[in-house]
Design a protein around this motif. Structure first.
Motif, PDB file in Angstrom:
ATOM      1  N   CYS A   1      -0.855 -13.271 -16.858  1.00 54.20           N
ATOM      2  CA  CYS A   1      -0.051 -14.259 -17.607  1.00 54.20           C
ATOM      3  C   CYS A   1       0.330 -13.747 -18.999  1.00 54.20           C
ATOM      4  CB  CYS A   1      -0.767 -15.594 -17.681  1.00 54.20           C
ATOM      5  SG  CYS A   1      -2.458 -15.457 -18.228  1.00 54.20           S
ATOM      6  N   ASP A   2      -0.411 -12.741 -19.531  1.00 55.36           N
ATOM      7  CA  ASP A   2      -0.035 -12.194 -20.836  1.00 55.36           C
ATOM      8  C   ASP A   2       1.032 -11.096 -20.711  1.00 55.36           C
ATOM      9  OD1 ASP A   2      -1.401 -10.092 -19.786  1.00 55.36           O
ATOM     10  OD2 ASP A   2      -2.850  -9.881 -21.412  1.00 55.36           O
ATOM     11  N   GLY A   3       1.494 -10.848 -19.477  1.00 52.54           N
ATOM     12  CA  GLY A   3       2.565  -9.870 -19.275  1.00 52.54           C
ATOM     13  C   GLY A   3       2.090  -8.476 -18.964  1.00 52.54           C
ATOM     14  N   SER A   4       0.788  -8.222 -19.047  1.00 58.16           N
ATOM     15  CA  SER A   4       0.306  -6.861 -18.781  1.00 58.16           C
ATOM     16  C   SER A   4       0.209  -6.606 -17.285  1.00 58.16           C
ATOM     17  CB  SER A   4      -1.041  -6.638 -19.455  1.00 58.16           C
ATOM     18  OG  SER A   4      -1.988  -7.535 -18.926  1.00 58.16           O
ATOM     19  N   GLN A   5       0.337  -5.344 -16.949  1.00 55.10           N
ATOM     20  CA  GLN A   5       0.340  -4.934 -15.540  1.00 55.10           C
ATOM     21  C   GLN A   5      -1.081  -5.040 -14.982  1.00 55.10           C
ATOM     22  OE1 GLN A   5       2.167  -1.126 -15.131  1.00 55.10           O
ATOM     23  NE2 GLN A   5       1.454  -0.906 -13.035  1.00 55.10           N
ATOM     24  N   CYS A   6      -1.228  -5.603 -13.794  1.00 56.80           N
ATOM     25  CA  CYS A   6      -2.588  -5.747 -13.256  1.00 56.80           C
ATOM     26  C   CYS A   6      -2.760  -5.045 -11.928  1.00 56.80           C
ATOM     27  CB  CYS A   6      -2.973  -7.214 -13.142  1.00 56.80           C
ATOM     28  SG  CYS A   6      -2.215  -8.076 -11.792  1.00 56.80           S
ATOM     29  N   CYS A   7      -1.777  -4.328 -11.481  1.00 57.00           N
ATOM     30  CA  CYS A   7      -1.904  -3.732 -10.152  1.00 57.00           C
ATOM     31  C   CYS A   7      -1.205  -2.387 -10.122  1.00 57.00           C
ATOM     32  CB  CYS A   7      -1.281  -4.682  -9.136  1.00 57.00           C
ATOM     33  SG  CYS A   7      -1.415  -4.104  -7.473  1.00 57.00           S
ATOM     34  N   ASP A   8      -1.945  -1.344  -9.837  1.00 58.51           N
ATOM     35  CA  ASP A   8      -1.297  -0.061  -9.601  1.00 58.51           C
ATOM     36  C   ASP A   8      -1.402   0.231  -8.115  1.00 58.51           C
ATOM     37  OD1 ASP A   8      -3.904   1.995  -9.528  1.00 58.51           O
ATOM     38  OD2 ASP A   8      -4.118   0.217 -10.777  1.00 58.51           O
ATOM     39  N   VAL A   9      -0.431   0.944  -7.613  1.00 60.98           N
ATOM     40  CA  VAL A   9      -0.329   1.120  -6.171  1.00 60.98           C
ATOM     41  C   VAL A   9      -0.416   2.597  -5.825  1.00 60.98           C
ATOM     42  CG1 VAL A   9       1.199   0.818  -4.189  1.00 60.98           C
ATOM     43  CG2 VAL A   9       0.999  -0.990  -5.876  1.00 60.98           C
ATOM     44  N   VAL A  10      -1.158   2.890  -4.765  1.00 61.03           N
ATOM     45  CA  VAL A  10      -1.285   4.258  -4.262  1.00 61.03           C
ATOM     46  C   VAL A  10      -0.616   4.322  -2.896  1.00 61.03           C
ATOM     47  CG1 VAL A  10      -2.900   6.062  -3.545  1.00 61.03           C
ATOM     48  CG2 VAL A  10      -3.422   4.637  -5.527  1.00 61.03           C
ATOM     49  N   MET A  11       0.218   5.328  -2.711  1.00 66.57           N
ATOM     50  CA  MET A  11       0.890   5.527  -1.417  1.00 66.57           C
ATOM     51  C   MET A  11       0.421   6.828  -0.785  1.00 66.57           C
ATOM     52  SD  MET A  11       4.790   4.674  -2.468  1.00 66.57           S
ATOM     53  CE  MET A  11       5.438   4.557  -0.804  1.00 66.57           C
ATOM     54  N   ASN A  12       0.320   6.837   0.533  1.00 72.43           N
ATOM     55  CA  ASN A  12      -0.030   8.056   1.270  1.00 72.43           C
ATOM     56  C   ASN A  12       0.969   8.248   2.395  1.00 72.43           C
ATOM     57  OD1 ASN A  12      -2.789   8.462   0.062  1.00 72.43           O
ATOM     58  ND2 ASN A  12      -3.042   6.439   0.947  1.00 72.43           N
ATOM     59  N   TRP A  13       1.286   9.491   2.689  1.00 71.55           N
ATOM     60  CA  TRP A  13       2.167   9.801   3.818  1.00 71.55           C
ATOM     61  C   TRP A  13       1.398  10.640   4.825  1.00 71.55           C
ATOM     62  CZ3 TRP A  13       3.836   9.421  -1.141  1.00 71.55           C
ATOM     63  CH2 TRP A  13       4.964   8.638  -1.378  1.00 71.55           C
ATOM     64  N   LEU A  14       1.424  10.213   6.069  1.00 72.88           N
ATOM     65  CA  LEU A  14       0.809  10.994   7.144  1.00 72.88           C
ATOM     66  C   LEU A  14       1.901  11.308   8.152  1.00 72.88           C
ATOM     67  CD1 LEU A  14      -2.518   9.047   7.708  1.00 72.88           C
ATOM     68  CD2 LEU A  14      -2.200  11.144   6.431  1.00 72.88           C
ATOM     69  N   ILE A  15       2.152  12.602   8.354  1.00 71.96           N
ATOM     70  CA  ILE A  15       3.255  12.999   9.237  1.00 71.96           C
ATOM     71  C   ILE A  15       2.692  13.608  10.508  1.00 71.96           C
ATOM     72  CG2 ILE A  15       3.512  15.236   8.039  1.00 71.96           C
ATOM     73  CD1 ILE A  15       6.546  14.941   8.587  1.00 71.96           C
ATOM     74  N   THR A  16       3.327  13.261  11.614  1.00 66.80           N
ATOM     75  CA  THR A  16       2.902  13.834  12.889  1.00 66.80           C
ATOM     76  C   THR A  16       4.096  13.947  13.833  1.00 66.80           C
ATOM     77  OG1 THR A  16       1.300  13.651  14.676  1.00 66.80           O
ATOM     78  CG2 THR A  16       2.181  11.608  13.853  1.00 66.80           C
ATOM     79  N   GLY A  17       3.990  14.833  14.792  1.00 65.22           N
ATOM     80  CA  GLY A  17       5.075  15.026  15.745  1.00 65.22           C
ATOM     81  C   GLY A  17       4.843  14.178  16.980  1.00 65.22           C
ATOM     82  N   ILE A  18       5.926  13.662  17.544  1.00 69.41           N
ATOM     83  CA  ILE A  18       5.803  12.892  18.780  1.00 69.41           C
ATOM     84  C   ILE A  18       5.514  13.879  19.910  1.00 69.41           C
ATOM     85  CG2 ILE A  18       7.033  11.407  20.420  1.00 69.41           C
ATOM     86  CD1 ILE A  18       8.640  10.383  18.004  1.00 69.41           C
ATOM     87  N   GLY A  19       4.498  13.610  20.678  1.00 71.94           N
ATOM     88  CA  GLY A  19       4.159  14.480  21.791  1.00 71.94           C
ATOM     89  C   GLY A  19       3.368  15.715  21.407  1.00 71.94           C
ATOM     90  N   SER A  20       3.003  15.814  20.130  1.00 74.61           N
ATOM     91  CA  SER A  20       2.158  16.937  19.708  1.00 74.61           C
ATOM     92  C   SER A  20       0.706  16.590  19.963  1.00 74.61           C
ATOM     93  CB  SER A  20       2.333  17.203  18.222  1.00 74.61           C
ATOM     94  OG  SER A  20       3.629  17.571  17.946  1.00 74.61           O
TER      95      SER A  20
END
Lengths: 162, 260
Positions: free
Chosen positions: B55-74
């Motif tokens: 409510c005071d305007g400060s940021q309260c949430c940081d977000v972490v993203m991850n990418w996992l890549i894979t081949g179809i049929g591998s």
């Protein structure tokens, strides 16, 4: 006296979803200065005194699975409740974006309570969406306990364990 | 509070190599459908990211993203790090054993053929990887088929060849340039992607739709040499910035609603 109590809830989401129950898949811990019972279980009883601020925080044990507190509802004391009863909500797959439980903080001030009386609450968690994504747990409680009494109870249990 | 975001990137490697494009051959999905992600399971994924403020305007949430890549049929990415190496060793061991058996007369049928010489030629030879247009190096693993057996290009059709898993080589784009997304490659003890994965943190105060580009390396099997094919793909994140509310009161701090 510490004026804030954190109740940390760790949830094994993958296991809860596959077993379709929160029973034995929720681990609750608090840092109450007054003491507590059943630490590390879903039957956590937090001792507190009026005026303290309690905050509930939920964590998924596996970081990549979503979990949020959907509701914390106190149960009328005259009602008979089986501990850790599981409740399913079949309408759980209709979640509106404005209902996003991620944006809710569950915190409040302890009001006047009866000494030695247990106030059970129903904890409802949301894990993603779809069938069985919303599950409830009756079991955790708050207890108004004079700190001396709490301390005495803790020491007696420790002696009993020895 | 938002949890870690994981984006699974599935690539139809063979089709992407043939068309030299990831368009229509890539499928993305994340774990934030409840938070409003759209285009799950398609190439047009828009990941919803909940930034939130007090409510005071400060940021309260940081977000972490991850990418996992894979081949179809591998072969699955959950196999242990050393799977390709142990399989290659196992295949060699089997060959040596079969030669021994043939010489001991246990396998007379094969003794008649040129079985020994072809196998002996193959022992100790590994797959090759093209590192630069003119340079080729051994990678100490054998080409496997999708069943984890040795892939012999003279006997098998290419369709059952297990293509080497795709790799993310970089994450760039306007989201990175505008300092919304801070990507980096990290090491992990988890048995995925050879212990490496791409992750990023998001500055959730910068709301709106942001583009980023995934740089993906695929490996084509050209004349018995793994040749890298570098492709890019654009994806999006949508950062929202909402105020957090107290679950009990739907506003600020109040008394816990006990039932008497």
């Amino acid at each position: 006296m510490q004026n804030k109590i954190n109740i940390n809830i760790a949830v094994d989401v993958a296991k809860a979803l596959s077993e379709k129950t929160l029973l034995n898949n929720v681990y609750m811990m608090d840092n109450s200065a007054c003491g507590s019972k059943n630490q590390g279980t879903e039957q956590l009883c937090t001792f507190c005194i009026p005026g303290q601020t309690i905050r509930w925080i939920v964590y998924a044990i596996d970081l990549q699975t979503p979990v949020a507190i959907k509701d914390i509802a106190f149960i009328a004391s005259d009602r008979q409740i089986k501990p850790a009863q599981m409740k399913e909500n079949s309408d759980s797959n209709t979640v509106l974006p404005e209902d996003n439980p991620d944006l809710k903080i569950w915190t409040g001030i302890v009001p006047y309570m009866l000494l030695g009386h247990t106030y059970q609450y129903r904890l409802t968690l949301q894990m993603g969406n779809g069938f069985n994504s919303v599950m409830s747990l009756n079991g955790p409680a708050l207890l108004y306990c004079g700190c001396a009494t709490a301390y005495k109870k803790q020491t007696t249990t420790k002696i009993e364990q020895l | 509070m938002s949890q870690e975001i994981t984006i699974i990137v599935l690539v139809d490697i063979q089709a992407a190599i043939e068309t030299k494009s990831l368009k229509g051959n890539i499928y993305l999905m994340d774990n934030l459908r409840t938070d409003g992600s759209t285009g799950e399971g398609t190439g047009q994924l828009i990941t919803a990211i909940d930034g939130s403020y007090w409510c005071d305007g400060s940021q309260c949430c940081d977000v972490v993203m991850n990418w996992l890549i894979t081949g179809i049929g591998s072969l699955p990415i959950t196999l242990p790090h050393n799977y390709y190496h142990t399989r290659s060793k196992h295949i060699e061991h089997e060959w040596i054993q079969s030669i021994k058996n043939a010489h001991l007369g246990k396998n007379t049928a094969k003794k008649e053929t040129n079985f020994d010489t072809t196998i002996i030629e193959k022992i100790g030879t590994y797959s090759k990887l093209r590192t630069t247009p003119n340079k080729v190096m051994d990678i100490e693993i054998k080409s496997l088929n999708i069943f984890g057996e040795h892939f012999d290009s003279s006997q098998n059709t290419k369709s059952i060849l297990n293509l080497l898993p795709p790799q993310i080589s970089d994450i760039t784009g306007s989201a990175v340039d505008n300092k919304v997304l801070f990507p980096a490659q990290y090491g992990t003890p988890v048995p995925i992607k050879d212990g490496w994965y791409w992750s990023a943190t998001v500055d959730t105060s910068k709301t709106g739709l942001h583009n980023y580009t995934l740089h993906i390396t695929l490996y084509d099997f050209v004349d018995e040499v793994w040749t890298p094919v570098e492709l890019t793909y654009d994806a999006q994140i949508k950062v929202s910035n909402n105020p957090v509310r107290n679950g009990f009161t739907n506003a600020g701090l109040g008394l816990i609603p006990l039932m008497y």
